[in-house]
Design a protein around this motif. Structure first.
Motif, PDB file in Angstrom:
ATOM      1  N   THR A  35       0.855  -1.189   0.000  1.00 48.05           N
ATOM      2  CA  THR A  35       0.000   0.000   0.000  1.00 48.05           C
ATOM      3  C   THR A  35       0.893   1.242   0.000  1.00 48.05           C
ATOM      4  OG1 THR A  35      -1.780  -1.102   1.217  1.00 48.05           O
ATOM      5  CG2 THR A  35      -1.748   1.312   1.272  1.00 48.05           C
ATOM      6  N   ILE A  36       0.578   2.194  -0.878  1.00 47.29           N
ATOM      7  CA  ILE A  36       1.314   3.461  -0.938  1.00 47.29           C
ATOM      8  C   ILE A  36       0.400   4.590  -0.476  1.00 47.29           C
ATOM      9  CG2 ILE A  36       2.500   5.117  -2.426  1.00 47.29           C
ATOM     10  CD1 ILE A  36       3.272   2.828  -4.254  1.00 47.29           C
ATOM     11  N   ILE A  37       0.879   5.377   0.462  1.00 42.15           N
ATOM     12  CA  ILE A  37       0.172   6.584   0.909  1.00 42.15           C
ATOM     13  C   ILE A  37       1.035   7.774   0.532  1.00 42.15           C
ATOM     14  CG2 ILE A  37      -0.686   7.882   2.890  1.00 42.15           C
ATOM     15  CD1 ILE A  37      -1.283   5.261   4.293  1.00 42.15           C
ATOM     16  N   ASP A  38       0.526   8.640  -0.344  1.00 43.72           N
ATOM     17  CA  ASP A  38       1.329   9.771  -0.814  1.00 43.72           C
ATOM     18  C   ASP A  38       0.624  11.102  -0.591  1.00 43.72           C
ATOM     19  OD1 ASP A  38      -0.623   9.474  -2.711  1.00 43.72           O
ATOM     20  OD2 ASP A  38       0.725   9.033  -4.375  1.00 43.72           O
ATOM     21  N   THR A  39      -0.193  11.172   0.440  1.00 40.68           N
ATOM     22  CA  THR A  39      -0.810  12.429   0.863  1.00 40.68           C
ATOM     23  C   THR A  39      -0.287  12.779   2.245  1.00 40.68           C
ATOM     24  OG1 THR A  39      -2.699  11.199   1.776  1.00 40.68           O
ATOM     25  CG2 THR A  39      -2.911  12.073  -0.471  1.00 40.68           C
ATOM     26  N   TYR A  40      -0.338  14.068   2.593  1.00 37.01           N
ATOM     27  CA  TYR A  40       0.191  14.505   3.888  1.00 37.01           C
ATOM     28  C   TYR A  40      -0.603  13.868   5.025  1.00 37.01           C
ATOM     29  CZ  TYR A  40       1.487  17.374   7.853  1.00 37.01           C
ATOM     30  OH  TYR A  40       1.927  17.783   9.087  1.00 37.01           O
ATOM     31  N   GLN A  41       0.110  13.330   6.003  1.00 34.96           N
ATOM     32  CA  GLN A  41      -0.509  12.622   7.127  1.00 34.96           C
ATOM     33  C   GLN A  41      -0.242  13.370   8.436  1.00 34.96           C
ATOM     34  OE1 GLN A  41      -2.397   9.688   6.691  1.00 34.96           O
ATOM     35  NE2 GLN A  41      -2.146  10.363   4.570  1.00 34.96           N
ATOM     36  N   PRO A  42      -1.209  14.158   8.906  1.00 39.80           N
ATOM     37  CA  PRO A  42      -0.985  14.909  10.150  1.00 39.80           C
ATOM     38  C   PRO A  42      -0.851  14.013  11.373  1.00 39.80           C
ATOM     39  CG  PRO A  42      -3.269  15.109   9.431  1.00 39.80           C
ATOM     40  CD  PRO A  42      -2.527  14.437   8.317  1.00 39.80           C
ATOM     41  N   ARG A  43      -1.380  12.777  11.299  1.00 35.86           N
ATOM     42  CA  ARG A  43      -1.258  11.819  12.403  1.00 35.86           C
ATOM     43  C   ARG A  43      -0.333  10.682  11.989  1.00 35.86           C
ATOM     44  NH1 ARG A  43      -5.169  12.101  16.313  1.00 35.86           N
ATOM     45  NH2 ARG A  43      -3.682  10.760  17.410  1.00 35.86           N
ATOM     46  N   VAL A  44       0.842  11.026  11.508  1.00 35.74           N
ATOM     47  CA  VAL A  44       1.748  10.010  10.981  1.00 35.74           C
ATOM     48  C   VAL A  44       2.162   9.007  12.046  1.00 35.74           C
ATOM     49  CG1 VAL A  44       3.886  11.312  11.394  1.00 35.74           C
ATOM     50  CG2 VAL A  44       3.750   9.679   9.478  1.00 35.74           C
ATOM     51  N   GLU A  45       2.104   9.402  13.320  1.00 33.98           N
ATOM     52  CA  GLU A  45       2.466   8.458  14.378  1.00 33.98           C
ATOM     53  C   GLU A  45       1.602   7.206  14.345  1.00 33.98           C
ATOM     54  OE1 GLU A  45      -0.393  11.468  16.307  1.00 33.98           O
ATOM     55  OE2 GLU A  45       1.228  11.457  14.813  1.00 33.98           O
ATOM     56  N   GLU A  46       0.360   7.332  13.864  1.00 36.17           N
ATOM     57  CA  GLU A  46      -0.531   6.170  13.801  1.00 36.17           C
ATOM     58  C   GLU A  46      -0.026   5.130  12.807  1.00 36.17           C
ATOM     59  OE1 GLU A  46      -4.778   8.291  15.014  1.00 36.17           O
ATOM     60  OE2 GLU A  46      -4.387   7.774  12.905  1.00 36.17           O
ATOM     61  N   LEU A  47       0.625   5.597  11.752  1.00 33.18           N
ATOM     62  CA  LEU A  47       1.138   4.677  10.734  1.00 33.18           C
ATOM     63  C   LEU A  47       2.329   3.882  11.261  1.00 33.18           C
ATOM     64  CD1 LEU A  47       0.749   7.084   7.715  1.00 33.18           C
ATOM     65  CD2 LEU A  47      -0.676   5.107   8.254  1.00 33.18           C
ATOM     66  N   TYR A  48       3.106   4.501  12.136  1.00 31.51           N
ATOM     67  CA  TYR A  48       4.162   3.750  12.814  1.00 31.51           C
ATOM     68  C   TYR A  48       3.557   2.759  13.808  1.00 31.51           C
ATOM     69  CZ  TYR A  48       7.591   7.206  11.114  1.00 31.51           C
ATOM     70  OH  TYR A  48       8.384   7.995  10.332  1.00 31.51           O
ATOM     71  N   GLN A  49       2.569   3.215  14.559  1.00 29.56           N
ATOM     72  CA  GLN A  49       2.004   2.390  15.626  1.00 29.56           C
ATOM     73  C   GLN A  49       1.309   1.142  15.113  1.00 29.56           C
ATOM     74  OE1 GLN A  49      -0.260   5.596  17.303  1.00 29.56           O
ATOM     75  NE2 GLN A  49       1.308   6.162  18.787  1.00 29.56           N
ATOM     76  N   LEU A  50       0.787   1.184  13.906  1.00 21.98           N
ATOM     77  CA  LEU A  50       0.088   0.015  13.367  1.00 21.98           C
ATOM     78  C   LEU A  50       1.035  -1.006  12.737  1.00 21.98           C
ATOM     79  CD1 LEU A  50       0.041   0.201  10.014  1.00 21.98           C
ATOM     80  CD2 LEU A  50      -1.740   1.891  10.454  1.00 21.98           C
ATOM     81  N   ALA A  51       2.304  -0.613  12.544  1.00 19.55           N
ATOM     82  CA  ALA A  51       3.264  -1.475  11.851  1.00 19.55           C
ATOM     83  C   ALA A  51       3.854  -2.527  12.789  1.00 19.55           C
ATOM     84  CB  ALA A  51       4.375  -0.639  11.241  1.00 19.55           C
ATOM     85  N   ASP A  52       4.500  -3.522  12.184  1.00 18.60           N
ATOM     86  CA  ASP A  52       5.190  -4.570  12.938  1.00 18.60           C
ATOM     87  C   ASP A  52       6.703  -4.471  12.812  1.00 18.60           C
ATOM     88  OD1 ASP A  52       2.943  -6.437  13.926  1.00 18.60           O
ATOM     89  OD2 ASP A  52       2.464  -6.154  11.809  1.00 18.60           O
ATOM     90  N   VAL A  53       7.174  -3.981  11.663  1.00 22.08           N
ATOM     91  CA  VAL A  53       8.615  -3.829  11.417  1.00 22.08           C
ATOM     92  C   VAL A  53       8.817  -2.567  10.589  1.00 22.08           C
ATOM     93  CG1 VAL A  53      10.725  -4.870  10.503  1.00 22.08           C
ATOM     94  CG2 VAL A  53       8.889  -6.346  11.322  1.00 22.08           C
ATOM     95  N   TYR A  54       9.898  -1.832  10.890  1.00 25.15           N
ATOM     96  CA  TYR A  54      10.263  -0.689  10.062  1.00 25.15           C
ATOM     97  C   TYR A  54      11.487  -1.072   9.243  1.00 25.15           C
ATOM     98  CZ  TYR A  54      11.094   3.932   8.313  1.00 25.15           C
ATOM     99  OH  TYR A  54      11.243   4.997   7.448  1.00 25.15           O
ATOM    100  N   LEU A  55      11.427  -0.836   7.933  1.00 22.49           N
ATOM    101  CA  LEU A  55      12.516  -1.176   7.014  1.00 22.49           C
ATOM    102  C   LEU A  55      13.206   0.098   6.546  1.00 22.49           C
ATOM    103  CD1 LEU A  55      14.065  -3.227   5.245  1.00 22.49           C
ATOM    104  CD2 LEU A  55      12.248  -2.985   3.533  1.00 22.49           C
ATOM    105  N   PHE A  56      14.511   0.187   6.790  1.00 25.35           N
ATOM    106  CA  PHE A  56      15.295   1.351   6.356  1.00 25.35           C
ATOM    107  C   PHE A  56      16.439   0.854   5.482  1.00 25.35           C
ATOM    108  CE2 PHE A  56      18.776   4.425   6.846  1.00 25.35           C
ATOM    109  CZ  PHE A  56      18.128   5.577   6.455  1.00 25.35           C
ATOM    110  N   PRO A  57      16.276   0.942   4.135  1.00 21.41           N
ATOM    111  CA  PRO A  57      17.262   0.348   3.226  1.00 21.41           C
ATOM    112  C   PRO A  57      18.259   1.334   2.611  1.00 21.41           C
ATOM    113  CG  PRO A  57      15.241   0.753   2.036  1.00 21.41           C
ATOM    114  CD  PRO A  57      15.048   1.319   3.421  1.00 21.41           C
TER     115      PRO A  57
END
Length: 338
Positions: free
Chosen positions: A231-253
């Motif tokens: 899933t791609i989200i490309d609009t401004y997210q004022p509550r971006v913390e929620e997108l981190y909180q729902l995740a299981d792993v963060y990938l930084f490549p």
């Protein structure tokens, strides 16, 4: 203090801009007498707006404003070559009595003239990683200060399993697969094409910066859109913390220099939310990898990468403890101590 910046905005969702905006607002809240000067566009939070459009980053209006002022200047340069930043720092220093502090969010090649101008400016250079701090210590000595910063640990925090499930439902994401998240620019050079390699037992979530939409690689986006488990989200997210909180792993490549600021804010935000981080040793990541909840990504082959992601999701170790020292408020204490 005078804060001089050209990237003041109400909707920061790009690393360097977010860093400058948040740190400026933290300082302003703690020190109400601080004057925020925008030399770019005018925005809320700006006390003085002085447009400057020449290469020296100085004009008569700004010179008159700075000349003779007793406050020190905290300067946030735009993403420019090190030589440009050195020139700007030196020119600003000619008009300021109490000295200049220049924040280097992303280091790059520095020639002899740039080094000389940094030295002559007598400015304090504020860096964000051990690596960049070592570089500038060789140039300006003890006037190089590493600032650990980048995250609001009260806003970015872990949530319960029930809250995580509710957030998945809110954003239309599956409940039966671990969510692998990446937040950043839609650029091939950031290596986010590896999201195409996610195994079918994962669901990928890519949140892209709206501030850098003009730099997006259209072909890469089209390729990623073909992934049924992404899933791609490309609009401004004022509550971006929620997108981190729902995740299981963060990938930084990210591996290539100058494709991210020295301290990846998205990594700090994910870790503060208790989300395990699988990532490269880019910039300040060198200081985080090896701590609980951080997993070094050294092999991008699909099988190896997915195996590491599965390990991180299965172990579910929280990396939050490792990033508490990077809270904005502690950064303010560091600045006060200097």
């Amino acid at each position: 203090m005078i804060i001089l910046m050209n990237c003041l905005t109400d909707a920061p969702d790009e690393g360097g801009v977010k860093l400058a905006n948040h740190l400026a607002r933290v300082i302003k809240a703690a020190r109400p007498n601080t004057t925020v000067v925008s030399y770019g566009k005018e925005a809320r939070g700006c006390d003085v707006h002085i447009p400057v459009k020449n290469k020296l980053m100085m004009n008569g209006a700004l010179a008159r404003f700075l000349r003779g002022r007793k406050e020190e200047v905290l300067y946030f340069p735009a993403y420019t070559r090190m030589l440009d930043t050195a020139v700007h720092t030196f020119v600003i220093s000619l008009f300021v009595r109490s000295g200049v502090k220049t924040v280097i969010a992303m280091h790059g090649p520095m020639n002899g003239l740039a080094k000389l101008l940094f030295r002559l400016s007598r400015a304090q250079i504020i860096t964000l990683s051990d690596e960049t701090n070592d570089i500038f210590r060789s140039v300006v000595g003890k006037r190089a200060l590493q600032l650990k910063t980048g995250v609001d640990t009260s806003r970015f925090h872990p949530v319960s399993a029930d809250k995580k499930a509710a957030l998945r439902q809110k954003y239309g994401l599956p409940q039966d697969k671990p969510v692998v998240l990446h937040v950043g620019h839609m650029k091939v050079s950031r290596n986010i094409g590896v999201m195409q390699q996610l195994a079918a037992d994962f669901h990928g979530l890519l949140v892209t910066s709206t501030m850098t939409a003009g730099e997006a690689d259209a072909a890469l986006r089209e390729e990623l859109l073909l992934q049924s488990n992404l899933t791609i989200i490309d609009t401004y997210q004022p509550r971006v913390e929620e997108l981190y909180q729902l995740a299981d792993v963060y990938l930084f490549p990210v591996t290539q220099a100058r494709n991210c600021i020295d301290v990846p804010l998205s990594v700090l935000e994910a870790a503060a939310c208790g989300i395990p981080v699988v990532g490269t040793d880019y910039g300040e990541m060198k200081a985080l990898l090896g701590q609980p909840g951080f997993y070094p990504l050294k092999d991008f082959a699909p099988q190896a990468m997915n195996s590491l992601l599965r390990q991180a999701a299965r172990e579910s170790l929280s990396p939050r403890e490792g990033v508490l020292a990077y809270d904005w408020q502690l950064a303010l204490s560091q600045l006060d101590a200097e």
